[in-house]
Motif scaffolding. Sequence first.
Motif, mmCIF file in Angstrom:
data_model
loop_
_atom_site.group_PDB
_atom_site.id
_atom_site.type_symbol
_atom_site.label_atom_id
_atom_site.label_comp_id
_atom_site.label_asym_id
_atom_site.label_seq_id
_atom_site.Cartn_x
_atom_site.Cartn_y
_atom_site.Cartn_z
ATOM 1 N N GLY A 34 37.069 44.700 47.623
ATOM 2 C CA GLY A 34 36.995 44.469 46.406
ATOM 3 C C GLY A 34 38.438 44.515 45.841
ATOM 4 O O GLY A 34 39.061 44.815 46.405
ATOM 5 N N VAL A 35 38.626 43.754 44.596
ATOM 6 C CA VAL A 35 40.001 43.615 44.238
ATOM 7 C C VAL A 35 39.896 43.385 42.756
ATOM 8 O O VAL A 35 38.857 42.914 42.006
ATOM 9 C CB VAL A 35 40.757 42.445 44.645
ATOM 10 C CG1 VAL A 35 40.088 41.214 44.191
ATOM 11 C CG2 VAL A 35 42.215 42.265 44.232
ATOM 12 N N SER A 40 40.310 37.247 32.722
ATOM 13 C CA SER A 40 38.692 37.202 32.500
ATOM 14 C C SER A 40 37.762 36.488 33.643
ATOM 15 O O SER A 40 38.468 36.016 34.301
ATOM 16 C CB SER A 40 38.239 36.530 31.195
ATOM 17 O OG SER A 40 38.920 35.090 31.201
ATOM 18 N N PRO A 41 36.670 37.063 33.583
ATOM 19 C CA PRO A 41 35.736 36.208 34.759
ATOM 20 C C PRO A 41 35.695 34.901 34.636
ATOM 21 O O PRO A 41 35.641 34.192 35.508
ATOM 22 C CB PRO A 41 34.353 37.182 34.391
ATOM 23 C CG PRO A 41 34.545 38.475 33.960
ATOM 24 C CD PRO A 41 35.923 38.349 32.986
ATOM 25 N N SER A 42 35.989 34.291 33.204
ATOM 26 C CA SER A 42 35.775 32.939 33.191
ATOM 27 C C SER A 42 36.927 32.315 33.735
ATOM 28 O O SER A 42 36.829 31.345 34.290
ATOM 29 C CB SER A 42 35.464 32.466 32.036
ATOM 30 O OG SER A 42 36.532 33.054 30.922
ATOM 31 N N ARG A 93 29.881 34.571 37.167
ATOM 32 C CA ARG A 93 29.352 35.831 37.499
ATOM 33 C C ARG A 93 29.382 35.944 39.280
ATOM 34 O O ARG A 93 29.665 37.023 39.689
ATOM 35 C CB ARG A 93 27.904 36.027 36.980
ATOM 36 C CG ARG A 93 27.787 36.365 35.688
ATOM 37 C CD ARG A 93 26.850 36.753 35.194
ATOM 38 N NE ARG A 93 25.615 35.735 35.485
ATOM 39 C CZ ARG A 93 24.290 35.840 35.616
ATOM 40 N NH1 ARG A 93 23.809 36.974 35.367
ATOM 41 N NH2 ARG A 93 23.490 34.774 35.854
ATOM 42 N N GLU A 94 28.630 34.721 39.788
ATOM 43 C CA GLU A 94 28.545 34.895 41.340
ATOM 44 C C GLU A 94 28.539 33.458 42.189
ATOM 45 O O GLU A 94 27.773 32.542 41.378
ATOM 46 C CB GLU A 94 27.140 35.736 41.509
ATOM 47 C CG GLU A 94 26.992 35.625 43.172
ATOM 48 C CD GLU A 94 25.500 35.918 43.398
ATOM 49 O OE1 GLU A 94 25.328 36.422 44.556
ATOM 50 O OE2 GLU A 94 24.589 35.923 42.615
ATOM 51 N N ASP A 116 32.981 40.711 37.904
ATOM 52 C CA ASP A 116 32.632 41.596 36.732
ATOM 53 C C ASP A 116 33.850 41.852 35.940
ATOM 54 O O ASP A 116 34.760 41.798 36.444
ATOM 55 C CB ASP A 116 32.195 43.326 37.142
ATOM 56 C CG ASP A 116 30.935 42.751 38.143
ATOM 57 O OD1 ASP A 116 29.892 42.454 37.663
ATOM 58 O OD2 ASP A 116 30.886 43.368 39.352
ATOM 59 N N ALA A 117 33.528 41.992 34.396
ATOM 60 C CA ALA A 117 34.491 42.461 33.661
ATOM 61 C C ALA A 117 35.000 43.773 33.997
ATOM 62 O O ALA A 117 33.940 44.721 34.299
ATOM 63 C CB ALA A 117 34.061 42.288 32.080
#
Length: 120
Positions: A34-35, A40-42, A93-94, A116-117
């Motif tokens: 993970g990092v 933002s996710p977008s 998201r994925e 994920d935010a």
Amino acid sequence: MRLVRPLIVSLAALLLGAAVILYACHADSVIRTGVVIHASPSAVWQVLTSTADYPEWNPMIKRLSGDLREGNVIELDLGMVLHPTVLAVKTARELRWKGHVGFAGVFDGEHSFTLDAEGG
């Protein structure tokens, strides 16, 4: 000639046994990392889905091409060319794909990005 058939049968049994052992050793292996990315996710999604730019941020990938749509086969060059199938594309998201080296089920690799935010 009488020795050829037993030799072929023995070789086939040895190869089948090796395949079963390799499958058993690798069937449930999982590596997770993970990092935290301060975006933002977008914004991350825009980078993640720009396949031509993968070599700029991932030194393992020399080239990634194809449409990132569920069910599509993409081309991934890691020094050897793989053809994984895209399993999931959920905007911001994925992104997930799965491919294999050699025979499917022995050296499979499922690669996923889950966004994920922060705090989410």
